[in-house]
Design a protein around this motif. Structure first.
Motif, PDB file in Angstrom:
ATOM      1  N   THR A   1     107.224  30.787 -27.749  1.00 33.25           N
ATOM      2  CA  THR A   1     108.080  31.025 -26.974  1.00 33.25           C
ATOM      3  C   THR A   1     107.200  31.868 -25.910  1.00 33.25           C
ATOM      4  O   THR A   1     107.705  31.903 -24.470  1.00 33.25           O
ATOM      5  CB  THR A   1     109.213  32.121 -27.926  1.00 33.25           C
ATOM      6  OG1 THR A   1     110.434  30.535 -28.139  1.00 33.25           O
ATOM      7  CG2 THR A   1     110.208  32.069 -26.272  1.00 33.25           C
ATOM      8  N   SER A   2     106.241  32.365 -26.675  1.00 32.13           N
ATOM      9  CA  SER A   2     105.987  33.510 -25.861  1.00 32.13           C
ATOM     10  C   SER A   2     104.756  33.259 -24.983  1.00 32.13           C
ATOM     11  O   SER A   2     104.157  33.578 -24.198  1.00 32.13           O
ATOM     12  CB  SER A   2     104.899  35.044 -26.936  1.00 32.13           C
ATOM     13  OG  SER A   2     106.083  36.099 -27.402  1.00 32.13           O
ATOM     14  N   LEU A   3     104.218  32.200 -25.731  1.00 31.79           N
ATOM     15  CA  LEU A   3     102.606  31.192 -25.459  1.00 31.79           C
ATOM     16  C   LEU A   3     103.436  30.762 -24.451  1.00 31.79           C
ATOM     17  O   LEU A   3     102.930  30.418 -22.958  1.00 31.79           O
ATOM     18  CB  LEU A   3     102.654  30.949 -25.944  1.00 31.79           C
ATOM     19  CG  LEU A   3     101.250  31.371 -27.214  1.00 31.79           C
ATOM     20  CD1 LEU A   3     100.886  30.615 -28.731  1.00 31.79           C
ATOM     21  CD2 LEU A   3      99.755  32.055 -26.642  1.00 31.79           C
ATOM     22  N   ARG A   4     104.283  29.996 -24.334  1.00 23.39           N
ATOM     23  CA  ARG A   4     104.833  29.085 -23.314  1.00 23.39           C
ATOM     24  C   ARG A   4     105.261  29.821 -22.136  1.00 23.39           C
ATOM     25  O   ARG A   4     105.047  29.146 -20.785  1.00 23.39           O
ATOM     26  CB  ARG A   4     106.391  28.138 -24.218  1.00 23.39           C
ATOM     27  CG  ARG A   4     106.715  26.889 -22.201  1.00 23.39           C
ATOM     28  CD  ARG A   4     107.564  26.539 -23.378  1.00 23.39           C
ATOM     29  NE  ARG A   4     109.108  26.955 -24.437  1.00 23.39           N
ATOM     30  CZ  ARG A   4     109.545  27.592 -25.166  1.00 23.39           C
ATOM     31  NH1 ARG A   4     108.875  26.875 -25.919  1.00 23.39           N
ATOM     32  NH2 ARG A   4     110.339  27.634 -25.632  1.00 23.39           N
ATOM     33  N   TRP A   5     105.728  31.007 -21.882  1.00 22.10           N
ATOM     34  CA  TRP A   5     106.346  31.799 -21.089  1.00 22.10           C
ATOM     35  C   TRP A   5     105.540  32.718 -20.068  1.00 22.10           C
ATOM     36  O   TRP A   5     105.034  32.456 -19.146  1.00 22.10           O
ATOM     37  CB  TRP A   5     107.847  32.428 -21.292  1.00 22.10           C
ATOM     38  CG  TRP A   5     109.006  31.978 -21.365  1.00 22.10           C
ATOM     39  CD1 TRP A   5     109.692  31.603 -22.716  1.00 22.10           C
ATOM     40  CD2 TRP A   5     109.399  31.666 -20.821  1.00 22.10           C
ATOM     41  NE1 TRP A   5     111.170  31.661 -22.389  1.00 22.10           N
ATOM     42  CE2 TRP A   5     111.002  31.179 -21.089  1.00 22.10           C
ATOM     43  CE3 TRP A   5     109.402  31.857 -19.179  1.00 22.10           C
ATOM     44  CZ2 TRP A   5     112.278  30.524 -20.328  1.00 22.10           C
ATOM     45  CZ3 TRP A   5     110.872  31.627 -18.229  1.00 22.10           C
ATOM     46  CH2 TRP A   5     112.056  30.766 -18.880  1.00 22.10           C
ATOM     47  N   LEU A   6     104.464  32.841 -20.821  1.00 22.04           N
ATOM     48  CA  LEU A   6     103.077  33.483 -20.244  1.00 22.04           C
ATOM     49  C   LEU A   6     102.350  32.872 -19.626  1.00 22.04           C
ATOM     50  O   LEU A   6     101.705  33.068 -18.580  1.00 22.04           O
ATOM     51  CB  LEU A   6     102.615  34.147 -21.064  1.00 22.04           C
ATOM     52  CG  LEU A   6     103.951  35.752 -21.799  1.00 22.04           C
ATOM     53  CD1 LEU A   6     102.971  36.705 -22.994  1.00 22.04           C
ATOM     54  CD2 LEU A   6     103.682  36.591 -20.777  1.00 22.04           C
ATOM     55  N   GLY A   7     102.079  31.701 -20.448  1.00 21.25           N
ATOM     56  CA  GLY A   7     101.669  30.545 -19.614  1.00 21.25           C
ATOM     57  C   GLY A   7     102.094  30.590 -18.360  1.00 21.25           C
ATOM     58  O   GLY A   7     101.638  29.847 -17.722  1.00 21.25           O
ATOM     59  N   LEU A   8     102.852  30.018 -18.564  1.00 14.93           N
ATOM     60  CA  LEU A   8     104.131  29.700 -17.028  1.00 14.93           C
ATOM     61  C   LEU A   8     103.680  30.673 -15.905  1.00 14.93           C
ATOM     62  O   LEU A   8     103.263  30.423 -14.940  1.00 14.93           O
ATOM     63  CB  LEU A   8     105.364  29.557 -16.973  1.00 14.93           C
ATOM     64  CG  LEU A   8     105.979  29.228 -16.076  1.00 14.93           C
ATOM     65  CD1 LEU A   8     105.532  27.977 -15.349  1.00 14.93           C
ATOM     66  CD2 LEU A   8     107.952  28.842 -16.558  1.00 14.93           C
ATOM     67  N   ALA A   9     103.744  32.026 -16.742  1.00 19.66           N
ATOM     68  CA  ALA A   9     103.622  33.556 -15.448  1.00 19.66           C
ATOM     69  C   ALA A   9     102.312  33.083 -14.971  1.00 19.66           C
ATOM     70  O   ALA A   9     101.830  33.550 -13.659  1.00 19.66           O
ATOM     71  CB  ALA A   9     103.638  34.667 -16.590  1.00 19.66           C
ATOM     72  N   ALA A  10     101.244  33.320 -15.981  1.00 18.96           N
ATOM     73  CA  ALA A  10      99.875  32.618 -15.642  1.00 18.96           C
ATOM     74  C   ALA A  10      99.738  31.818 -14.011  1.00 18.96           C
ATOM     75  O   ALA A  10      99.345  32.231 -13.274  1.00 18.96           O
ATOM     76  CB  ALA A  10      99.150  32.461 -16.723  1.00 18.96           C
ATOM     77  N   LEU A  11      99.847  31.232 -14.585  1.00 16.72           N
ATOM     78  CA  LEU A  11      99.993  29.465 -13.942  1.00 16.72           C
ATOM     79  C   LEU A  11     100.396  30.001 -12.050  1.00 16.72           C
ATOM     80  O   LEU A  11     100.247  29.883 -10.735  1.00 16.72           O
ATOM     81  CB  LEU A  11     100.389  28.332 -14.209  1.00 16.72           C
ATOM     82  CG  LEU A  11     100.749  27.190 -12.990  1.00 16.72           C
ATOM     83  CD1 LEU A  11      99.466  26.770 -13.004  1.00 16.72           C
ATOM     84  CD2 LEU A  11     101.819  26.112 -13.624  1.00 16.72           C
ATOM     85  N   CYS A  12     101.883  30.861 -12.192  1.00 15.30           N
ATOM     86  CA  CYS A  12     102.188  31.610 -10.992  1.00 15.30           C
ATOM     87  C   CYS A  12     101.447  32.417 -10.247  1.00 15.30           C
ATOM     88  O   CYS A  12     101.107  32.437  -9.240  1.00 15.30           O
ATOM     89  CB  CYS A  12     103.505  32.311 -11.102  1.00 15.30           C
ATOM     90  SG  CYS A  12     105.471  30.959 -11.923  1.00 15.30           S
ATOM     91  N   VAL A  13     100.350  33.039 -11.022  1.00 11.31           N
ATOM     92  CA  VAL A  13      99.622  34.100 -10.801  1.00 11.31           C
ATOM     93  C   VAL A  13      98.620  33.906  -9.666  1.00 11.31           C
ATOM     94  O   VAL A  13      98.821  33.982  -8.222  1.00 11.31           O
ATOM     95  CB  VAL A  13      99.173  35.024 -11.399  1.00 11.31           C
ATOM     96  CG1 VAL A  13      98.168  36.357 -11.466  1.00 11.31           C
ATOM     97  CG2 VAL A  13     100.676  36.442 -11.781  1.00 11.31           C
ATOM     98  N   PHE A  14      98.138  32.468 -10.418  1.00  9.11           N
ATOM     99  CA  PHE A  14      97.375  31.687  -9.724  1.00  9.11           C
ATOM    100  C   PHE A  14      97.521  31.650  -8.845  1.00  9.11           C
ATOM    101  O   PHE A  14      96.821  31.374  -7.386  1.00  9.11           O
ATOM    102  CB  PHE A  14      96.247  30.953 -10.686  1.00  9.11           C
ATOM    103  CG  PHE A  14      95.453  30.079 -10.583  1.00  9.11           C
ATOM    104  CD1 PHE A  14      93.523  31.073 -10.266  1.00  9.11           C
ATOM    105  CD2 PHE A  14      95.448  28.910  -9.401  1.00  9.11           C
ATOM    106  CE1 PHE A  14      92.959  30.430 -10.208  1.00  9.11           C
ATOM    107  CE2 PHE A  14      94.325  28.769  -9.321  1.00  9.11           C
ATOM    108  CZ  PHE A  14      92.670  29.035  -9.529  1.00  9.11           C
ATOM    109  N   VAL A  15      98.584  30.878  -9.246  1.00  3.45           N
ATOM    110  CA  VAL A  15      99.232  30.137  -7.672  1.00  3.45           C
ATOM    111  C   VAL A  15      99.466  30.666  -6.476  1.00  3.45           C
ATOM    112  O   VAL A  15      99.004  30.902  -4.918  1.00  3.45           O
ATOM    113  CB  VAL A  15     100.390  29.209  -7.388  1.00  3.45           C
ATOM    114  CG1 VAL A  15     101.116  28.602  -6.194  1.00  3.45           C
ATOM    115  CG2 VAL A  15     100.287  27.697  -8.740  1.00  3.45           C
ATOM    116  N   LEU A  16     100.153  32.101  -6.407  1.00  4.23           N
ATOM    117  CA  LEU A  16      99.898  33.344  -6.335  1.00  4.23           C
ATOM    118  C   LEU A  16      98.798  33.565  -4.708  1.00  4.23           C
ATOM    119  O   LEU A  16      99.147  33.851  -4.009  1.00  4.23           O
ATOM    120  CB  LEU A  16     100.859  34.052  -5.880  1.00  4.23           C
ATOM    121  CG  LEU A  16     101.336  35.661  -5.167  1.00  4.23           C
ATOM    122  CD1 LEU A  16     102.512  35.289  -4.455  1.00  4.23           C
ATOM    123  CD2 LEU A  16     102.082  36.488  -6.310  1.00  4.23           C
TER     124      LEU A  16
END
Length: 427
Positions: free
Chosen positions: A83-98
């Motif tokens: 669960t932690s890897l899934r949510w933080l992986g999504l957050a990492a993608l959002c940071v790169f796009v932003l």
């Protein structure tokens, strides 16, 4: 207490081996780049650290809840990991796009002409969002060998990559940033290797309400980490903004070297936090552990600050070369400031383990004070370093007074309540 000291020794050796390679990396890059490029790299690197500041809370938060699950429901550890890897992986993608949308503004503020180093910084930041997950679980499971080796590998991998990309092939700022990506990737792979039994073991859902509890506890830990990261890195960004290129490079050298006084004893906190957390939950007195950690922190951080304060020129010449000797006055103040912040951080870690959050007002006020001072006094690296020193001294003094007057009384009341409940529940 013997076990506590043994764990401290192990983590101190492993994590400071990583810190040694961090500084070998900085020495290698500092000698391979011009002062202007070195200042650019450290400004981008500090911006990456600031952007990933929220992830510093992950090891502490996951450590706390890994301890709880390990006792109550070990089969749920796999769910916590995935669960932690899934949510933080999504957050990492959002940071790169932003970050790609903000790229022109970043280039303009830091005076960086090429977009490639900024994109590499964003990639490094994104990967750094994921790495703390396995490390936090290793700390909570008290697998300190795996935790230490996983943490150390980030620094070792970065140094070896920089040796090839920067020193031998001459890829400059871009090569230094790619080296960071290689190091983080190696650390993530090794930490997951030490958790292979958890990843392949039985799985049960997380207990009902646990994610909400994690969220509420994450908030103060997140504020603490963000404030500390800002206090420890924003001076570099401000120096790059206010000072001429060569002057910002000299301040970057003083900041990089001076931070040894902060990071050298910080490994001790990785043992202090879970130890105090266990004592807090059981109603035991952990103040002795606090003062023992404080003594070791002052010995390590203060000892290094004393060496740099007495002999700054030989230290600079040995590690960075004669080109940076003008950094000596700033180094004296930065290293003293970092030793004081290391001592203050012992109080912060203890309070987080005990769920005491009043010190955050002091830390936030100190950060605001540093930014205000630097906005008025930034004519030279020495002035910026003086602002950092004044802020660090004020934060430590105010935190110590608050803890002695408020924090210790709150802990005493809590222990009395827990003991009363234990007596009432006894048959």
């Amino acid at each position: 207490m013997k076990r506590f000291l043994q764990h401290n020794f192990l983590i101190l050796v492993l994590l400071n081996s990583g810190n040694l390679f961090n500084y070998l990396f900085q020495f290698l890059v500092g000698r391979s780049l011009t002062p202007d490029d070195f200042g650019t790299f450290n400004a981008l690197n500090s911006l990456s650290v600031l952007a990933s500041a929220p992830m510093v809370v992950i090891p502490l938060v996951l450590s706390r809840f890994t301890i709880s699950l390990g006792v109550q429901n070990p089969a749920a550890l796999r769910s916590l990991l995935t669960t932690s890897l899934r949510w933080l992986g999504l957050a990492a993608l959002c940071v790169f796009v932003l970050g790609t949308f903000l790229l022109p503004g970043i280039r303009s503020y830091l005076h960086v002409e090429d977009s490639t180093p900024v994109l590499l910084m964003l990639a490094l930041t994104s990967l750094s969002f994921i790495m703390p997950v396995p490390l936090g679980m290793l700390m909570g499971l008290q697998r300190f060998t795996g935790f230490g080796l996983g943490s150390c590998m980030s620094s070792v991998g970065r140094f070896l990559a920089a040796l090839a990309l920067v020193a031998l092939l001459g890829h400059g700022v871009g090569g230094a940033l790619v080296s960071g990506i290689v190091g983080v990737g190696a650390s993530l792979a090794l930490a997951l290797f030490f958790l292979r039994d958890v990843a392949s073991g039985p799985s049960e859902p997380l207990p009902k309400g646990m994610l909400r509890e994690v969220g509420w506890y994450t908030l103060p830990v997140l504020v603490n980490a963000a404030l500390l990261m800002a206090l420890g890195n924003l001076d570099l960004v401000l120096a790059r903004h206010y000072c001429p290129a060569d002057a910002s490079g000299h301040y970057a050298m003083a900041a990089v070297l001076g931070r040894i006084a902060y990071y050298l004893p910080s490994a001790l906190l990785m043992v202090l936090f879970p130890e105090v957390t266990k004592s807090h939950e059981s109603g035991e007195d952990s103040v002795r552990t606090l003062w023992l950690s404080m003594g070791m922190t002052l010995a390590l951080g203060g000892g290094f600050a004393l060496v740099c304060g007495l002999w700054p020129e030989p230290v600079i010449s040995l590690l960075f070369g004669a080109n940076y000797l003008d950094s000596a006055p700033a180094l004296r103040m930065v290293v003293a400031a970092m030793a004081l912040m290391a001592a203050a951080n012992v109080f912060f870690t203890y309070c987080l383990a005990c769920s005491l959050y009043g010190y955050l007002w002091i830390l936030g006020t100190g950060l605001a004070g540093m930014i205000s001072l630097i906005s008025f006094f930034h004519a030279s690296p020495e002035e910026i370093a003086g602002c950092l020193l004044a802020s660090s001294a004020a934060i430590l003094a105010a935190t110590a007074c608050w803890f002695l007057v408020v924090g210790m009384k709150a802990e005493s009341r809590r222990r009395i309540v827990l003991k009363s409940r234990t007596i009432e529940q006894a048959p």
